[in-house]
Design an enzyme around this catalytic site. Structure first.
Site, PDB file in Angstrom:
ATOM      1  N   ASP A  56      11.949  82.575  63.389  1.00  0.00           N
ATOM      2  CA  ASP A  56      11.207  83.219  62.232  1.00  0.00           C
ATOM      3  C   ASP A  56      10.233  82.585  61.832  1.00  0.00           C
ATOM      4  O   ASP A  56      10.306  81.390  61.613  1.00  0.00           O
ATOM      5  CB  ASP A  56      12.470  83.468  61.324  1.00  0.00           C
ATOM      6  CG  ASP A  56      11.989  84.194  60.059  1.00  0.00           C
ATOM      7  OD1 ASP A  56      12.156  85.574  59.813  1.00  0.00           O
ATOM      8  OD2 ASP A  56      11.105  83.561  59.191  1.00  0.00           O
ATOM      9  N   LEU A  57       9.092  83.247  61.838  1.00  0.00           N
ATOM     10  CA  LEU A  57       7.735  82.680  61.410  1.00  0.00           C
ATOM     11  C   LEU A  57       7.774  82.094  59.910  1.00  0.00           C
ATOM     12  O   LEU A  57       8.339  82.939  59.129  1.00  0.00           O
ATOM     13  CB  LEU A  57       6.530  83.703  61.545  1.00  0.00           C
ATOM     14  CG  LEU A  57       6.379  84.316  62.938  1.00  0.00           C
ATOM     15  CD1 LEU A  57       5.015  85.186  63.031  1.00  0.00           C
ATOM     16  CD2 LEU A  57       6.340  82.974  64.154  1.00  0.00           C
ATOM     17  N   ASP A  85       8.883  89.852  61.540  1.00  0.00           N
ATOM     18  CA  ASP A  85       8.369  88.367  61.906  1.00  0.00           C
ATOM     19  C   ASP A  85       9.297  87.516  62.839  1.00  0.00           C
ATOM     20  O   ASP A  85       9.253  86.410  62.842  1.00  0.00           O
ATOM     21  CB  ASP A  85       7.722  87.600  60.985  1.00  0.00           C
ATOM     22  CG  ASP A  85       8.668  87.243  60.071  1.00  0.00           C
ATOM     23  OD1 ASP A  85       9.573  87.787  59.758  1.00  0.00           O
ATOM     24  OD2 ASP A  85       7.973  86.395  59.147  1.00  0.00           O
TER      25      ASP A  85
END
Length: 369
Positions: free
Chosen positions: A219-220, A262
């Protein structure tokens, strides 16, 4: 190939054979299978010693998809420019050509005989057309010692090419539809639907052959800040670029997916805990080193939180494997971001010692929902 008579009974038999071939060519939706069947039917019906099938590229050029005969291996992958040579003319005009003295024709090109070492004298070439679109050309060539091609050969090859074009178009359209159902529109990566299916199949295979399979979930970090600072268009461009970085840092055997938003996932077949950790470190390092959105005149640096899980060490099913990797990813998030956690033992990449993923993250995504 040997000469063919214009005997009406033989002609009817050959046309009936072509109709049967048409059923065969249009009964499959796999492009490579269509090409294989075209090869078999051209060889069986017309018995040419040398022939090729060229497919039209997006820029109007042709590429040799199939090449049969002495020296033909040197043609594989070769391209013909739009309108170049006899095959190029056939593709550009959509009309067949039957020549007994090809070298005397103004459309002749020496380039391909020079590549194969063959002395072409006769040429029979027909376009493959479906729905007014030229998909390629089937070209038969003969030397001085070969019998001339006949009008009957032209009719047979034209009929075969028509069916071949329909088969190719059907298969390509099927491939496009399939791609739409398994690909993420924005990044071009596989989507969550494909992830679930692939993970289920890989876990089943791992269970059968007693091999491990691992999953990386990432996950960004603070992606919302990118959207807020640079706008949603830049954020969308960044997501696509992230996907490219992940793919380049992954192995050819890995499956890279955009899970949603994301979040991304990488399926690693026949990979244990240590191998998954190494792959995650390689992706994390690539993201740290990459400068994003340079083409937009920006210099964005980005990090991500990674969770790794392995079957059968950390889970007993594909759903459990996804949950374990997701759990570990949240552990990395809550432990400070920009790092890797492994399920259960959750080794942090930036800090010594090990941390239990469940203790660090508290609850999984499902439990938070």
């Amino acid at each position: 190939m040997s000469g063919r008579s214009e005997d009406p009974a033989r002609l009817l038999a050959e046309l009936a054979a072509v109709q049967e071939i048409g059923k065969v060519l249009t009964s499959t939706l796999e492009v490579q299978e269509v090409l294989r069947r075209i090869m078999g039917q051209v060889s069986e019906l017309l018995c040419p010693r040398r022939w090729s099938m060229l497919l039209t590229e997006e820029d109007g050029s042709l590429s040799f998809e199939v090449a049969v005969g002495e020296g033909s291996d040197r043609l594989q992958g070769t391209r013909i420019g739009p309108g170049e040579g006899i095959a190029g003319w056939v593709a550009s005009k959509g009309e067949p050509v039957l020549l007994d003295d090809a070298r005397a024709d103004e459309r002749w090109s020496d380039r391909f005989d020079e590549a194969t070492g063959f002395a072409t004298e006769r040429v029979l070439a027909v376009p493959m057309v479906a729905r007014e679109r030229i998909l390629g050309v089937i070209e038969l060539v003969g030397g001085p010692s070969d019998d001339p091609f006949t009008e009957n050969d032209l009719r047979l090859l034209s009929s075969l090419a028509d069916y071949a074009a329909i088969g190719l178009m059907n298969a390509r359209n099927y491939d496009r539809v399939q791609a739409l159902t398994i690909r993420d529109d924005h990044t071009g990566l596989f989507n969550a639907r494909f992830l679930f299916r692939t993970l289920r199949l890989e876990v089943e295979r791992a269970r059968r052959y007693l091999h491990p399979v691992s999953l990386i979930f990432l996950d960004l970090d603070r992606f919302k800040e990118v959207n807020d600072t640079h706008g949603h268009l830049s954020g969308s461009a960044l997501l696509k670029e992230v996907g490219q970085v992940i793919e380049e840092a992954s192995r050819a055997t890995d499956t890279v997916c955009r899970y949603g938003g994301d979040e991304f996932a990488v399926v690693l077949p026949e990979t244990g805990r240590d191998g998954a950790r190494n792959s995650a470190e390689r992706i994390l390092s690539a993201m740290r080193e990459h400068v994003f959105l340079k083409e937009r005149g920006m210099a964005v640096h980005l990090s991500a939180s990674f969770g790794c899980a392995t079957f059968p060490d950390d889970a007993k099913s594909s759903e459990g494997l996804l949950s374990a990797a997701d759990h570990a990813m949240y552990a990395a998030k809550e432990a400070g971001r920009d790092r890797i956690c492994r399920a259960s033992r959750a080794l942090l990449s930036e800090e010594p010692g090990e941390t239990d993923a469940e203790d660090a993250s508290g609850r999984s995504r499902a439990e938070r929902a």
